[in-house]
Motif scaffolding. Structure first.
Motif, PDB file in Angstrom:
ATOM      1  N   TYR A 348       1.222 -12.414  23.891  1.00  0.00           N
ATOM      2  CA  TYR A 348       2.584 -12.987  23.869  1.00  0.00           C
ATOM      3  C   TYR A 348       2.997 -13.949  24.880  1.00  0.00           C
ATOM      4  O   TYR A 348       2.314 -13.414  26.345  1.00  0.00           O
ATOM      5  CB  TYR A 348       3.787 -11.969  23.807  1.00  0.00           C
ATOM      6  CG  TYR A 348       3.983 -11.609  22.318  1.00  0.00           C
ATOM      7  CD1 TYR A 348       4.347 -12.360  21.285  1.00  0.00           C
ATOM      8  CD2 TYR A 348       3.464 -10.476  21.974  1.00  0.00           C
ATOM      9  CE1 TYR A 348       4.654 -12.139  20.010  1.00  0.00           C
ATOM     10  CE2 TYR A 348       3.794  -9.723  20.620  1.00  0.00           C
ATOM     11  CZ  TYR A 348       4.178 -10.930  19.616  1.00  0.00           C
ATOM     12  OH  TYR A 348       4.254 -10.344  18.218  1.00  0.00           O
ATOM     13  N   THR A 375       3.156   2.590  15.391  1.00  0.00           N
ATOM     14  CA  THR A 375       4.017   1.848  15.679  1.00  0.00           C
ATOM     15  C   THR A 375       3.629   1.005  17.066  1.00  0.00           C
ATOM     16  O   THR A 375       3.028   1.628  17.888  1.00  0.00           O
ATOM     17  CB  THR A 375       5.484   2.544  16.173  1.00  0.00           C
ATOM     18  OG1 THR A 375       5.606   3.214  14.873  1.00  0.00           O
ATOM     19  CG2 THR A 375       6.266   1.687  16.527  1.00  0.00           C
ATOM     20  N   GLY A 376       3.662  -0.594  16.909  1.00  0.00           N
ATOM     21  CA  GLY A 376       3.370  -1.051  17.943  1.00  0.00           C
ATOM     22  C   GLY A 376       1.765  -1.342  18.450  1.00  0.00           C
ATOM     23  O   GLY A 376       1.458  -2.156  19.271  1.00  0.00           O
ATOM     24  N   SER A 377       1.250  -1.221  17.242  1.00  0.00           N
ATOM     25  CA  SER A 377      -0.388  -1.305  17.369  1.00  0.00           C
ATOM     26  C   SER A 377      -0.935  -2.789  17.016  1.00  0.00           C
ATOM     27  O   SER A 377      -1.955  -3.250  17.283  1.00  0.00           O
ATOM     28  CB  SER A 377      -1.216  -0.316  16.552  1.00  0.00           C
ATOM     29  OG  SER A 377      -0.532  -0.619  14.965  1.00  0.00           O
ATOM     30  N   GLY A 378      -0.035  -3.474  16.720  1.00  0.00           N
ATOM     31  CA  GLY A 378      -0.079  -4.861  16.593  1.00  0.00           C
ATOM     32  C   GLY A 378      -0.227  -5.268  15.076  1.00  0.00           C
ATOM     33  O   GLY A 378      -0.707  -6.554  14.812  1.00  0.00           O
ATOM     34  N   LYS A 379       0.342  -4.994  14.224  1.00  0.00           N
ATOM     35  CA  LYS A 379      -0.034  -5.178  12.786  1.00  0.00           C
ATOM     36  C   LYS A 379       0.816  -6.521  12.448  1.00  0.00           C
ATOM     37  O   LYS A 379       0.344  -7.465  12.033  1.00  0.00           O
ATOM     38  CB  LYS A 379       0.364  -3.956  11.640  1.00  0.00           C
ATOM     39  CG  LYS A 379      -0.189  -2.672  12.020  1.00  0.00           C
ATOM     40  CD  LYS A 379       0.329  -1.573  11.155  1.00  0.00           C
ATOM     41  CE  LYS A 379       1.862  -1.091  11.394  1.00  0.00           C
ATOM     42  NZ  LYS A 379       2.180  -0.457  12.624  1.00  0.00           N
ATOM     43  N   SER A 380       2.015  -6.444  12.722  1.00  0.00           N
ATOM     44  CA  SER A 380       3.032  -7.746  12.557  1.00  0.00           C
ATOM     45  C   SER A 380       2.537  -8.660  13.172  1.00  0.00           C
ATOM     46  O   SER A 380       2.417  -9.715  12.787  1.00  0.00           O
ATOM     47  CB  SER A 380       4.417  -7.229  12.839  1.00  0.00           C
ATOM     48  OG  SER A 380       4.718  -6.070  12.169  1.00  0.00           O
ATOM     49  N   THR A 381       2.264  -8.527  14.382  1.00  0.00           N
ATOM     50  CA  THR A 381       1.739  -9.489  15.359  1.00  0.00           C
ATOM     51  C   THR A 381       0.382 -10.384  14.732  1.00  0.00           C
ATOM     52  O   THR A 381       0.416 -11.396  14.489  1.00  0.00           O
ATOM     53  CB  THR A 381       1.379  -9.076  16.865  1.00  0.00           C
ATOM     54  OG1 THR A 381       2.458  -8.321  17.138  1.00  0.00           O
ATOM     55  CG2 THR A 381       0.767 -10.177  17.692  1.00  0.00           C
ATOM     56  N   GLN A 421       9.360  -8.638   7.610  1.00  0.00           N
ATOM     57  CA  GLN A 421       9.720  -7.202   7.744  1.00  0.00           C
ATOM     58  C   GLN A 421      11.285  -7.023   7.470  1.00  0.00           C
ATOM     59  O   GLN A 421      11.639  -6.086   6.550  1.00  0.00           O
ATOM     60  CB  GLN A 421       9.565  -6.927   9.353  1.00  0.00           C
ATOM     61  CG  GLN A 421       9.021  -5.298   9.334  1.00  0.00           C
ATOM     62  CD  GLN A 421       8.568  -4.796  10.766  1.00  0.00           C
ATOM     63  OE1 GLN A 421       8.495  -5.836  11.626  1.00  0.00           O
ATOM     64  NE2 GLN A 421       8.026  -4.039  10.862  1.00  0.00           N
ATOM     65  N   GLN A 536       3.596   0.990   6.280  1.00  0.00           N
ATOM     66  CA  GLN A 536       3.372   2.345   7.021  1.00  0.00           C
ATOM     67  C   GLN A 536       3.162   3.545   6.334  1.00  0.00           C
ATOM     68  O   GLN A 536       2.658   4.555   6.662  1.00  0.00           O
ATOM     69  CB  GLN A 536       5.084   2.648   7.550  1.00  0.00           C
ATOM     70  CG  GLN A 536       5.690   1.688   8.191  1.00  0.00           C
ATOM     71  CD  GLN A 536       5.256   1.593   9.534  1.00  0.00           C
ATOM     72  OE1 GLN A 536       4.615   2.217  10.137  1.00  0.00           O
ATOM     73  NE2 GLN A 536       5.883   0.388  10.299  1.00  0.00           N
TER      74      GLN A 536
HETATM   75  N1  LIG Z   1       8.123 -11.668  20.827  1.00  0.00           N
HETATM   76  C1  LIG Z   1       7.539 -10.724  21.492  1.00  0.00           C
HETATM   77  N2  LIG Z   1       7.279 -10.880  22.652  1.00  0.00           N
HETATM   78  C2  LIG Z   1       6.567 -10.043  23.547  1.00  0.00           C
HETATM   79  N3  LIG Z   1       6.003  -8.705  23.046  1.00  0.00           N
HETATM   80  C3  LIG Z   1       6.129  -8.323  21.581  1.00  0.00           C
HETATM   81  C4  LIG Z   1       6.862  -9.540  20.988  1.00  0.00           C
HETATM   82  N4  LIG Z   1       6.917  -8.954  19.645  1.00  0.00           N
HETATM   83  C5  LIG Z   1       6.410  -7.689  19.705  1.00  0.00           C
HETATM   84  N5  LIG Z   1       5.857  -7.542  20.890  1.00  0.00           N
HETATM   85  C6  LIG Z   1       4.974  -6.501  21.220  1.00  0.00           C
HETATM   86  O1  LIG Z   1       3.837  -6.352  20.608  1.00  0.00           O
HETATM   87  C7  LIG Z   1       3.393  -5.201  20.376  1.00  0.00           C
HETATM   88  C8  LIG Z   1       2.754  -5.144  18.830  1.00  0.00           C
HETATM   89  O2  LIG Z   1       4.099  -5.281  17.978  1.00  0.00           O
HETATM   90  P1  LIG Z   1       4.045  -5.536  16.549  1.00  0.00           P
HETATM   91  O3  LIG Z   1       5.315  -5.723  15.940  1.00  0.00           O
HETATM   92  O4  LIG Z   1       3.043  -6.208  16.185  1.00  0.00           O
HETATM   93  O5  LIG Z   1       3.756  -3.918  16.221  1.00  0.00           O
HETATM   94  P2  LIG Z   1       3.544  -3.265  14.539  1.00  0.00           P
HETATM   95  O6  LIG Z   1       2.088  -2.703  14.639  1.00  0.00           O
HETATM   96  O7  LIG Z   1       3.966  -4.129  13.444  1.00  0.00           O
HETATM   97  O8  LIG Z   1       4.732  -2.300  14.847  1.00  0.00           O
HETATM   98  P3  LIG Z   1       5.540  -1.439  13.842  1.00  0.00           P
HETATM   99  O9  LIG Z   1       4.648  -0.840  12.867  1.00  0.00           O
HETATM  100  O10 LIG Z   1       6.624  -0.677  14.323  1.00  0.00           O
HETATM  101  O11 LIG Z   1       6.462  -2.493  13.078  1.00  0.00           O
HETATM  102  C9  LIG Z   1       4.565  -4.065  20.667  1.00  0.00           C
HETATM  103  O12 LIG Z   1       4.234  -3.562  21.751  1.00  0.00           O
HETATM  104  C10 LIG Z   1       5.691  -5.126  21.035  1.00  0.00           C
HETATM  105  O13 LIG Z   1       6.414  -4.626  22.036  1.00  0.00           O
END
Ligand SMILES: Nc1ncnc2c1ncn2[C@@H]1O[C@H](COP(=O)(O)OP(=O)(O)OP(=O)(O)O)[C@@H](O)[C@H]1O
Length: 587
Positions: A348, A375-381, A421, A536
């Protein structure tokens, strides 16, 4: 500030020109007044003058004053048009630019600041143009003209007037130097106040539920007090200006008359009347010069804030958008829906560490690929990289063999049906929300609309609504339940008939049964479309063609449900926490 002027169109410039003509006329008329005063003074002091002559000079004076009033009205009209038009065009430019921003630029400015810049900052510019433009044009004309009129009359009076102007300039300079930094701060504090107010209002339910009104109030009060303090400082400092001006004006008149008394005393008796009327006229012109300065003061009251606002608006307008459009727009040539991640890493903006590292996988046309992980593993990213909400830091993502950066964003987005989401609903109706975005369609396809609603399992509640799909939806969908919003968001993606569906944890608001039926119908109806699902629940993804397991931004397993249960400890751990022993064994 000058850069903002390029948003003035030809009509505005024409209005500026017209205003200038009327201002010159107005100033000419204003400066005729002292001449009539001189005439009247001379007539009154000269024995044998006729009353008719005095009245005639008086009537001319009145006409001049009326003419000046009319020119002021006309100039006011033109200036208001210029200010309102410029503000409208600026709002449009800032809004359009913001719409092109990627998440990175939006994050850099913050939503609250972008709202302040589109509203409050532009209002400052409008105010400056409305108040300042007129004064800025009129003041120099008036000052120069008045100075020319009194030039050579008496060096003593000229020196006094010069001294008054010098005192005025010092006073103005000091005030501006004091308030300018505060004005800069004021816009930042307005951003802060907006941010706090926005946070309070959007989170009002949580605030109430946790009895956090006091806490939030303190936050708001803090921001409010800070803004009020700054406001008070600038207003108090500025308040010195008007009494200061009045003092200087009265002082100047007094000084001119005082010096005048000595000059008259030393003059020959025959010259005294001429000098006396000169003195009356001189003091009138000197007042006009001070008036010109007064106008400039008015401008300077709004100028510093407008300069700061202009800078903030320009920051938005001059921001280089990181996500650039590619050239390929012929999306119909490539209707395949194959996605490939090639050594993709992502960090990011401003973050120190990468969220995704070396992601490699391919999804073929018609396949359903699910992403799971803690949670936070980066799936949405990961899936948000496909619509280019952010661009990859390393590696590349290809759709149908072509890097997504090479498509125009419109072509890329036409390929995608994205469900976020949190379901986003816009103010309008069910219909306007489901058929949202034109996506190449000129009119609503009712059959497809119902089909989409049906597949998304939203037909039951939409039919039960008073006006069917014409039922109103409030901003943010506040009159719908979480599940209803999510279903309509899914229907919206289906209505687009995309090549690729992206569901970012979109099924979690649905009950298990609806989740299963929806996915089954979706598969039947859109068999050739590629589907990416973040979930999830193991139940949502266990029949996917491919499951990708993420852990701390890395792929730790790719395969089908059964394979992963055996080969991937992370997946097995998740499965064990959600499925019964029998379900695990029967897998
Ligand atoms: N806009 C942003 N700027 C900086 N860091 C971010 C941003 N969005 C998410 N993150 C970080 O990226 C990491 C992954 O987030 P992400 O939303 O991809 O996780 P996820 O696997 O989809 O989680 P969940 O299942 O809880 O939705 C997290 O540690 C979060 O803090």
């Amino acid at each position: 500030m000058l850069k903002i002027l390029k948003y003035m169109n030809r009509r505005d410039w024409l209005f500026v020109l017209c205003s200038l003509v009327f201002i010159v006329c107005g100033v000419g008329l204003d400066l005729r007044l002292p001449d009539y005063m001189r005439e009247i003074t001379t007539l009154v002091q000269t024995p044998g003058s006729e009353m008719g002559e005095v009245l005639s000079a008086g009537a001319s004076m009145l006409l001049c004053a009326l003419g000046s009033l009319v020119t002021a009205f006309v100039v006011g009209f033109f200036v208001a048009q210029i200010a309102a038009g410029l503000a409208m065009r600026l709002r449009e430019a800032v809004y359009n630019k913001t719409m092109d921003f990627s998440m990175e630029e939006i994050g850099k400015f913050s939503t609250a600041s972008l709202i302040t810049r589109t509203t409050n900052d532009i209002q400052q510019i409008q105010m400056f143009v409305a108040l300042g433009l007129q004064a800025m044009m009129k003041a120099p004309i008036l000052a120069v003209w008045a100075i020319l009129k009194i030039a050579g009359k008496s060096w003593q009076w000229t020196a006094i007037t010069g001294g008054a102007v010098a005192i005025l300039t010092v006073m103005l300079g000091t005030v501006i130097a004091l308030v300018l930094p505060k004005f800069k701060n004021m816009q930042k504090l307005t951003d802060k106040l907006n941010r706090v107010a926005r946070e309070n209002l959007t989170g009002i339910r949580v605030v109430r539920a946790y009895n956090a009104e006091g806490y939030q109030e303190k936050k708001f009060e803090g921001a409010n007090e800070e803004l009020t303090r700054t406001n008070l400082f600038t207003s108090r400092t500025m308040s010195v200006l008007f009494p200061g001006m009045t003092l200087i004006m009265s002082g100047l008149t007094l000084a001119i008359y005082w010096v005048g008394v000595y000059i008259i005393n030393e003059a020959a008796v025959t010259d005294r009347l001429g000098i006396f009327s000169d003195m009356v006229v001189f003091s009138s012109y000197a007042m006009q010069i001070i008036m010109a300065f007064m106008m400039l003061v008015m401008t300077f009251i709004v100028l510093p804030r407008a300069v700061v606002s202009a800078k903030r608006i320009n920051e938005v307008l001059n921001t280089e958008i990181k996500i650039k459009d590619g050239k390929i727009s012929g999306f119909e040539l490539f209707e395949q829906g194959e996605i490939e991640f090639r050594h993709v890493s992502f960090r990011y903006p401003d973050a120190e560490e990468a969220i995704l590292t070396d992601i490699n996988f391919t999804v073929h046309r018609g396949e359903t690929v699910a992403f799971i992980g803690s949670t936070g593993s980066g799936k949405s990213t990961l899936i948000n990289l496909v619509p280019r909400f952010y661009d990859v830091t390393e590696g590349e993502i290809c759709i149908d063999g072509i890097n997504i950066k090479e498509y125009t964003q419109e072509a890329l987005h036409r390929k995608l049906g994205y469900v976020s989401q949190r379901a986003v609903m816009f103010r309008g109706s069910v219909l306007s929300n489901v058929t949202y975005g034109e996506n190449g369609r000129q009119s609503v396809d009712e059959e497809l609309l119902w089909k989409s609603i049906e597949i998304a399992q939203a037909d039951d509640f939409v039919q039960d609504m008073e006006n069917g799909y014409h039922t109103a939806v409030a901003q943010g969908g506040t009159n719908l339940s979480g599940g209803q919003k999510q279903r309509l968001a899914i229907a919206r993606a289906i209505y687009c008939r995309p090549e690729i569906y992206i569901f970012d944890d979109s099924f979690s608001a649905l009950d298990y049964k609806t989740d299963r039926v929806l996915r089954k119908m979706l598969k039947q109806e859109t068999g050739t479309a590629t589907t990416l699902i973040v979930a999830q629940r193991i139940g949502t993804i266990m029949d996917a063609d491919k499951i990708i397991v993420l852990d701390e931004g890395k792929i730790v397993g790719i395969g089908r449900h059964k394979e992963l249960l055996k080969s991937c400890p992370v997946y097995r751990e998740i499965a064990e926490s959600q499925l019964s022993k029998e379900e695990l064994e029967s897998a």
